[in-house]
Enzyme design. Structure first.
Site, PDB file in Angstrom:
ATOM      1  N   GLU A  60      -0.138  24.703  -0.805  1.00  0.00           N
ATOM      2  CA  GLU A  60       0.151  25.875  -1.489  1.00  0.00           C
ATOM      3  C   GLU A  60       0.208  27.088  -0.373  1.00  0.00           C
ATOM      4  OE1 GLU A  60      -1.920  23.531  -2.497  1.00  0.00           O
ATOM      5  OE2 GLU A  60      -1.163  23.369  -4.403  1.00  0.00           O
ATOM      6  N   ALA A  84      -3.448  28.197 -11.277  1.00  0.00           N
ATOM      7  CA  ALA A  84      -3.750  29.356 -10.672  1.00  0.00           C
ATOM      8  C   ALA A  84      -4.803  29.049  -9.668  1.00  0.00           C
ATOM      9  CB  ALA A  84      -4.185  30.439 -11.786  1.00  0.00           C
ATOM     10  N   HIS A 127      -9.095  24.053 -13.167  1.00  0.00           N
ATOM     11  CA  HIS A 127      -7.696  24.208 -13.939  1.00  0.00           C
ATOM     12  C   HIS A 127      -8.061  24.894 -15.148  1.00  0.00           C
ATOM     13  CE1 HIS A 127      -7.147  19.919 -12.284  1.00  0.00           C
ATOM     14  NE2 HIS A 127      -5.773  20.223 -12.123  1.00  0.00           N
TER      15      HIS A 127
END
Lengths: 321, 356
Positions: A60, A84, A127
């Site tokens: 990421e 996210a 999540h």
């Protein structure tokens, strides 16, 4: 106009802007051949090729950092965080590199970071998060959170065209649940609030999935006239629309799905306390998730996430004040 | 052959560089010395200004490491892009940033590159194709990889370069950038500036295996170079750039050098053995380049005086400049939609090989 889901509307917006601007490229984990964990980019690699629908390493920080580099030499990267929650691994590149570049050295960083956020489906602690407030607290980043299909498309296009880093919150629980008429072709939704329902007795201020929770909770609430204000954008925050709604309704409930402390709703409440105190006819009430991780098991998750019933209860309490 | 003064064995893979002087005219070699002299003179002046209370915060310099940035940048073309670290002022000098702007930057003046928004060498002048570093190291490895990715996607014969220190090799972004660059075979040059210490931490507490050896594991070559030799740095970077723009992928260059001052002006560096500093003082990059040029009959003393005069004038100009207007502190947070697009621009590329 055609009816489509919130998810398809995001896809439609991305596809529209990729056709419109060859500088736009998508970067993320499993977004190419597989079409993305949620299939937002399903079929894109066939149309745009692997260079513009880039399957990246599982990194990421790498996704955001390389996007910054590509942006300052002229590309328009749109990064997908698979969830996210995973943006914590790219936090430093967003906050310290992208967010401060223009302020420090006059160099705009035109990147969009898509964050599939939110809970409601037993995603568990990693999540289900709503990390928008992390980025609201970091100067130099715009943060948007559409709640409808039409806005999802218009705001992804506007985010890509915005010359600044934009954090685009897309709520996973809206992906297939919410449908709406979406205009054909290219259009932009401004980073401003929208009145989701008119009303005079009380205003519920929300964004993202909580707009739908608020609408459902107040559709028929003992005959009261309840306004729902959909913020759509958290940075910039549409202060005028918020203060105007308070002036009109005098009573305010602010709803976040995110954890309570220092959430977007806390900023809204603080703004109202500072600038609209004289317009209030009761305390500003907040409904949010308590300050715990989002638990996995359905009864635990339901106990944490703001429900229709909790919003209704807060509204009733305030109407009776 | 580069050697390490600490307990970690040095990288194995220094190839025999071709004679650098074959690529460098006398003018180039003077240019290298001039840029190193300028870097040292500017930093020495800045250190004085710091002691006089005119440089806020602390001050960080690259004393003794001038060859690393000057030599590498000499090999970069105008359209190439660089992410510059805090001991690499020479890169800014070679790319064309003016000494007065640099001193203004250190003093937090309005005419500094960041207009007072950031301090010391935390700057990049977009008009010279450079991105300023952030303090989280080595974040810029990923930014450089991203620039290289854009060049490759557009089919351009351009290259990106960044520096980072030995301490940086411990953080995850080092791995993410090395891996990404290897997977995509990007035209990027990573320069590991091994100056033996990350603040007070010696390299033996930083890594068990010299990081230059890791390059092979990521699928591209790593080379160790004498970081105190500007011409060797130039040549290693030139070859890496050739590889990069011809589709050969990334290169990791380890510049073996020594941090001769403290981490910052506030650091007395007592954790470094005096003998080690003394050993490296004998390898000073400016002395080495000066000796070469004297043999070629260049009047090095005249060059030193010229540089000194230039820095004197720059300091005078910078000191005369105003501090930023406090009313501007909240400006320029977002770029307006209607404003013109701003991208990095080309920098100076003085190497004679570019035909300028």
């Amino acid at each position: 106009m055609s009816e489509m889901t919130y998810l398809r509307a995001i896809s439609d917006g991305l596809r529209t802007e990729m056709r419109n601007d060859e500088r736009v490229l998508l970067m993320g984990e499993d977004i190419g051949v597989y079409g993305g964990a949620f299939k937002v980019t399903d079929g894109f690699i066939e149309e745009f090729g692997a260079d513009r629908v880039m399957d990246t390493p599982l990194a990421e920080s790498g996704i955001v950092g390389t996007a910054v580099g590509a942006a300052v030499v002229g590309l328009r990267p749109v990064c997908e965080m698979q969830f996210a929650d995973f943006v914590s691994c790219g936090f430093d590149q967003i906050v310290n590199v992208a967010g401060k570049m223009l302020y420090r050295q006059g160099l705009p960083v035109n990147i969009t970071v898509r964050l599939p956020s939110g809970g409601g489906f037993s995603g568990g602690p990693f999540h289900s998060q709503n990390p928008e407030a992390w980025f609201m607290h970091s100067p130099g980043l715009k943060v948007v959170a559409p709640s409808t299909a039409e806005d999802a498309k218009g705001m992804i296009i506007a985010s890509i065209r915005d010359p600044n880093p934009v954090i685009y919150m897309e709520h996973k629980n809206l992906y297939r649940r919410v449908k709406g008429e979406v205009p054909e072709g290219s259009y932009e939704t401004p980073f401003k609030a929208r009145v989701a329902r008119e009303g005079d007795d009380l205003v519920v201020i929300a964004y993202g999935a909580m707009v739908h929770t608020a609408l459902e909770a107040t559709a028929d609430l003992d005959g009261a006239s309840i306004m729902v204000l959909d913020l759509r954008s958290l940075v910039p925050l549409d202060e005028q629309a918020i203060l105007g709604a308070v002036q009109r309704c005098s009573k305010v409930v602010v709803v976040d799905e995110a954890n309570y402390t220092c959430a977007a709703g806390a900023q809204v409440a603080a703004l109202i306390a500072e600038r609209a105190f004289e317009d209030l006819d009761g305390p500003v009430l907040r409904v949010a998730s308590p300050d715990v991780p989002i638990p996995f098991s359905p009864p635990l998750e339901a106990a944490v996430l703001p429900s229709v019933e909790r919003v209704r209860e807060a509204c009733r309490q305030l109407l009776e004040y | 052959m580069a050697t390490s003064s600490t307990d970690v064995p040095i990288g194995p893979s220094t190839p025999a560089l071709e004679d650098p002087s074959a690529q460098l005219t006398t003018e180039d070699r003077v240019g290298l010395l001039r840029a190193m002299l300028l870097m040292r003179a500017i930093e020495e002046r800045a250190m004085n200004l710091y002691r006089q209370g005119k440089v806020p915060g602390s001050f960080y310099d690259g004393f003794g490491q001038e060859a690393v940035s000057v030599g590498a940048t000499w090999a970069m073309a105008a359209a190439d892009r660089l992410c510059v670290l805090h001991r690499d002022l020479g890169a800014h000098i070679v790319r064309g940033v003016q000494p007065a702007a640099i001193l203004s930057q250190y003093m937090g003046r309005a005419a500094g590159i960041t207009n007072g928004r950031d301090g010391n060498v935390h700057f990049g002048d977009l008009r010279t194709g450079c991105v300023g570093m952030v303090s989280m190291l080595p974040d810029m490895m990923l930014v450089a990889a991203g620039m290289a990715m854009a060049f490759k996607l557009r089919g351009e014969q351009r290259c990106a370069l960044t520096w980072f220190g030995d301490g940086s090799t411990s953080r995850g972004d080092f791995h993410e950038a090395m891996n990404w660059a290897g997977v995509q075979q990007l035209p990027v040059i990573f320069i590991l500036e091994n100056n033996q210490f990350a603040y007070s931490t010696p390299i033996k507490q930083q890594f068990a295996v010299n990081p230059v050896e890791r390059a092979a594991a990521y699928g591209f070559p790593g080379v160790s170079v004498d970081g105190n030799d500007a011409e060797a740095m130039f040549e290693a970077t030139r070859l890496a750039r050739e590889r990069a723009i011809s589709g050969g992928g990334p290169t990791l260059i380890e510049a073996v050098t020594m941090r001769m001052h403290g981490h910052g002006a506030h650091d007395d560096m007592k954790y470094v053995p005096k003998a080690l500093v003394e050993e490296w003082r004998q390898k000073d990059p400016i002395d080495r380049q000066s000796a070469r040029l004297k043999e070629l009959g260049v009047d090095v003393e005249a060059l030193r005086q010229e540089v000194r005069a230039e820095v004197d004038a720059a300091a005078k100009k910078a000191l005369a400049g105003p501090m930023p207007d406090p009313a501007t502190a909240t400006d320029r947070l977002f770029h307006p939609r209607e404003a013109q697009e701003i991208l990095l621009e080309d920098g100076a590329a003085p190497w004679s090989g570019f035909g300028s």
